[in-house]
Scaffold this active site. Structure first.
Site, PDB file in Angstrom:
ATOM      1  N   CYS A 116     -14.099   3.356 -28.203  1.00 37.34           N
ATOM      2  CA  CYS A 116     -15.354   3.990 -28.551  1.00 37.34           C
ATOM      3  C   CYS A 116     -16.131   4.441 -27.343  1.00 37.34           C
ATOM      4  CB  CYS A 116     -16.198   3.025 -29.373  1.00 37.34           C
ATOM      5  SG  CYS A 116     -15.804   3.190 -31.083  1.00 37.34           S
ATOM      6  N   ARG A 147       2.708  -1.750  -6.044  1.00 36.40           N
ATOM      7  CA  ARG A 147       2.842  -0.516  -6.820  1.00 36.40           C
ATOM      8  C   ARG A 147       4.238   0.112  -6.674  1.00 36.40           C
ATOM      9  NH1 ARG A 147      -1.564   2.828  -7.708  1.00 36.40           N
ATOM     10  NH2 ARG A 147      -2.600   1.848  -5.935  1.00 36.40           N
ATOM     11  N   GLY A 189       0.774  -1.242   0.000  1.00 40.79           N
ATOM     12  CA  GLY A 189       0.000   0.000   0.000  1.00 40.79           C
ATOM     13  C   GLY A 189       0.798   1.281   0.000  1.00 40.79           C
ATOM     14  N   PRO A 227       4.755  -5.083  -0.929  1.00 43.85           N
ATOM     15  CA  PRO A 227       4.676  -3.927  -1.823  1.00 43.85           C
ATOM     16  C   PRO A 227       4.437  -4.345  -3.270  1.00 43.85           C
ATOM     17  CG  PRO A 227       6.965  -4.386  -1.257  1.00 43.85           C
ATOM     18  CD  PRO A 227       6.127  -5.369  -0.480  1.00 43.85           C
TER      19      PRO A 227
HETATM   20  N1  LLP Z   1      -1.325  -7.092  -0.456  1.00 44.21           N
HETATM   21  C1  LLP Z   1      -2.651  -7.201  -0.613  1.00 44.21           C
HETATM   22  C2  LLP Z   1      -3.377  -8.193   0.180  1.00 44.21           C
HETATM   23  C3  LLP Z   1      -3.321  -6.385  -1.535  1.00 44.21           C
HETATM   24  O1  LLP Z   1      -4.636  -6.501  -1.683  1.00 44.21           O
HETATM   25  C4  LLP Z   1      -2.591  -5.450  -2.307  1.00 44.21           C
HETATM   26  C5  LLP Z   1      -3.261  -4.605  -3.298  1.00 44.21           C
HETATM   27  C6  LLP Z   1      -1.205  -5.379  -2.113  1.00 44.21           C
HETATM   28  C7  LLP Z   1      -0.605  -6.212  -1.176  1.00 44.21           C
HETATM   29  C8  LLP Z   1      -0.325  -4.442  -2.893  1.00 44.21           C
HETATM   30  O2  LLP Z   1      -0.668  -3.120  -2.674  1.00 44.21           O
HETATM   31  P1  LLP Z   1       0.231  -1.955  -3.334  1.00 44.21           P
HETATM   32  O3  LLP Z   1       1.566  -1.993  -2.638  1.00 44.21           O
HETATM   33  O4  LLP Z   1       0.346  -2.232  -4.767  1.00 44.21           O
HETATM   34  O5  LLP Z   1      -0.524  -0.706  -3.053  1.00 44.21           O
HETATM   35  N2  LLP Z   1      -5.882  -1.392  -8.935  1.00 44.21           N
HETATM   36  C9  LLP Z   1      -5.647  -0.364  -7.940  1.00 44.21           C
HETATM   37  C10 LLP Z   1      -4.861  -0.907  -6.761  1.00 44.21           C
HETATM   38  C11 LLP Z   1      -5.513  -2.101  -6.117  1.00 44.21           C
HETATM   39  C12 LLP Z   1      -4.696  -2.675  -4.998  1.00 44.21           C
HETATM   40  C13 LLP Z   1      -5.233  -4.006  -4.579  1.00 44.21           C
HETATM   41  N3  LLP Z   1      -4.501  -4.668  -3.549  1.00 44.21           N
HETATM   42  C14 LLP Z   1      -4.931   0.796  -8.601  1.00 44.21           C
HETATM   43  O6  LLP Z   1      -4.649   0.739  -9.788  1.00 44.21           O
HETATM   44  O7  LLP Z   1      -4.672   1.802  -7.956  1.00 44.21           O
END
Ligand code: LLP
Length: 432
Positions: A362, A294, A249, A292
């Site tokens: 479209c 993103r 996150g 992590p």
């Molecule tokens: N762990 C779990 C259990 C998760 O559900 C997620 C993301 C992560 C780790 C990784 O989170 P990150 O470090 O990537 O923030 N499609 C959305 C983001 C959805 C995230 C879903 N879960 C977007 O494009 O912003």
């Protein structure tokens, strides 16, 4: 001007990523094109695991969340750095398996895993299955018994972090489809049941409070809540929870309005909180996991497009249309997400306009972004959209029967294909 440190500009004004000239990449591979910088991925993984070692006495693991960007080459890179993987479907598990990823370093997630997925995970000996709900526990028990194994599980917990304090997208609150609620006692009841299960081993607890979060405080809060629960389990059930997974996150910079904390600061502060809480509560330091996604993939990637039409609507706006759109870049239409764009063949010029970059699908909402500062762009120019390495390729679709773009990896100036561009025959491959 550039949101990622791996972007630069040549003397001819061409944008480079990881030392590779984007104009040359387009000549070789065409557009739309996803480009991932291998060294940037490795650097981010190392920043996470080095800080984990430094601030958490080497008692932690980094599991890259492959939902952000998954392909076999990415799995190989993560494996070669010695890190683990978070997978959320049989497709992500299969990708890892086929890439030769060490499955004992995989955590398997999902709020509604099928029996087929659970069986696949158990048979392929994933490290942990992160169980989301009680019916999943029952189904997994049965599958494990049938297969004669005893998989390690974690429980996904909703820590119920105060929704009024922090204004961001959350998944940790009680009204969420993910996990067991703490406040209602649901989580404790499930733990009581799991500790007496013969066919699964309750190894740890997991939480994930949301995505693109800049503030460190809610992560600290979540850690405290989880440790409090670990202490309650120890005190009331005499059962020692060994692993604590705090999810992912961590926010990244998409435009110069974003100001993320360095990963190091996050890990320093969270590790400190975990250590001092364990001391206060008199519990053993758990093995710590983070996931992590993103923050590893996004800054390493850009998407390259070719400009087609330029449409100036006096006193309204200028549309710059590109040869991709919501099918390869769905985050604007889904979340209104903002990006930074650069005319890659004029990267040394001033950004003199504010434009709407439109896709070719479209529907009117098919935009890459609005009010985007940009160099003067005309038909034939190349546009780079920055920090698209996460949740772009992984969320891409074939809407309008568009072919998915290729993914190219660059490494210190050299490039190689990691995912081929879809062909027209790929478009009809499942049609009867
Ligand atoms: N762990 C779990 C259990 C998760 O559900 C997620 C993301 C992560 C780790 C990784 O989170 P990150 O470090 O990537 O923030 N499609 C959305 C983001 C959805 C995230 C879903 N879960 C977007 O494009 O912003």
């Amino acid at each position: 001007m550039f949101v990622s440190e791996n972007l630069n500009v040549t003397s001819e004004g061409h944008l480079t990523i990881g030392g590779a000239d984007t104009v040359e990449l387009v000549k070789e591979y065409g557009t739309p094109l996803y480009v991932m910088d291998e060294q940037m991925i490795r650097k981010s993984l190392r920043r996470f695991h080095d800080s984990m070692n430094k601030y958490y006495n080497g008692q932690g693991e980094v599991h890259y969340a492959s939902k952000a960007f998954s392909c076999m080459e990415m799995c190989r890179i993560v494996a070669s750095e010695g890190d683990g993987l978070d997978a959320v479907s049989i497709g992500e598990l299969y990708t890892a398996l086929k890439a030769g990823f060490p499955m004992e370093k995989v955590g398997f997630h999902g709020n509604n895993k099928t029996d087929e997925e659970l069986r696949f995970a158990v048979q392929n000996k994933v490290g942990h299955i992160i169980v989301d709900n009680i019916s999943e526990l029952h189904r997994l028990e049965k599958i494990a018994e049938d297969l004669g194994v005893r998989p390690n599980i974690m429980f996904r917990i909703k820590p119920g972090i105060d929704a009024h304090t922090h204004d961001f997208v959350k998944t940790g609150q009680i009204d969420s489809k993910f996990g067991f609620a703490l406040e209602t006692g649901e989580a404790f009841e499930a733990v009581k049941e799991a500790v007496s299960c013969k066919n699964v081993n309750l190894y740890g607890l997991h939480c994930h409070i949301g995505s693109q979060i800049f503030d460190i405080a809610p992560f600290e809060e979540a850690a405290k809540v989880m440790l409090g629960f670990i202490a309650k389990i120890r005190n009331e059930l005499g059962y020692e929870i060994e692993g604590l997974n705090l999810g992912g996150g961590f926010g990244i910079m998409y435009t110069d309005k974003d100001d993320p904390s360095p990963f190091e600061t996050y890990l320093e502060r969270v590790s400190q909180v975990v250590k001092s809480e364990c001391e206060n509560l008199g519990i053993k330091l758990p093995r710590m996991f983070i996931e992590p996604g993103r923050s590893i993939a996004a800054p390493a990637g850009i998407t390259l497009y070719t400009v087609g039409a330029r449409k100036e609507i006096p006193d309204i706006r200028t549309y710059i249309s590109v040869d991709g759109g919501m099918a390869d870049s769905p985050r604007y239409i889904l979340y209104g997400s903002e990006y930074t764009a650069i005319v890659a063949n004029k990267a040394d010029q001033e950004k003199t306009e504010k434009v709407t970059i439109a896709g070719k699908c479209c529907e009117s909402g098919d935009l890459i972004g609005e009010n985007m500062p940009l160099q003067h762009a005309e038909s034939g120019d190349i546009i780079a959209v920055c920090a698209t390495g996460a949740y772009n390729y992984s969320m891409s679709s074939n809407y309008n029967r568009l072919q998915k773009p290729a993914v190219v990896f660059v490494n210190e100036g050299r490039s190689r294909i990691a995912v081929k561009r879809e062909t027209l025959d790929d478009i009809i491959r499942n049609d009867i």
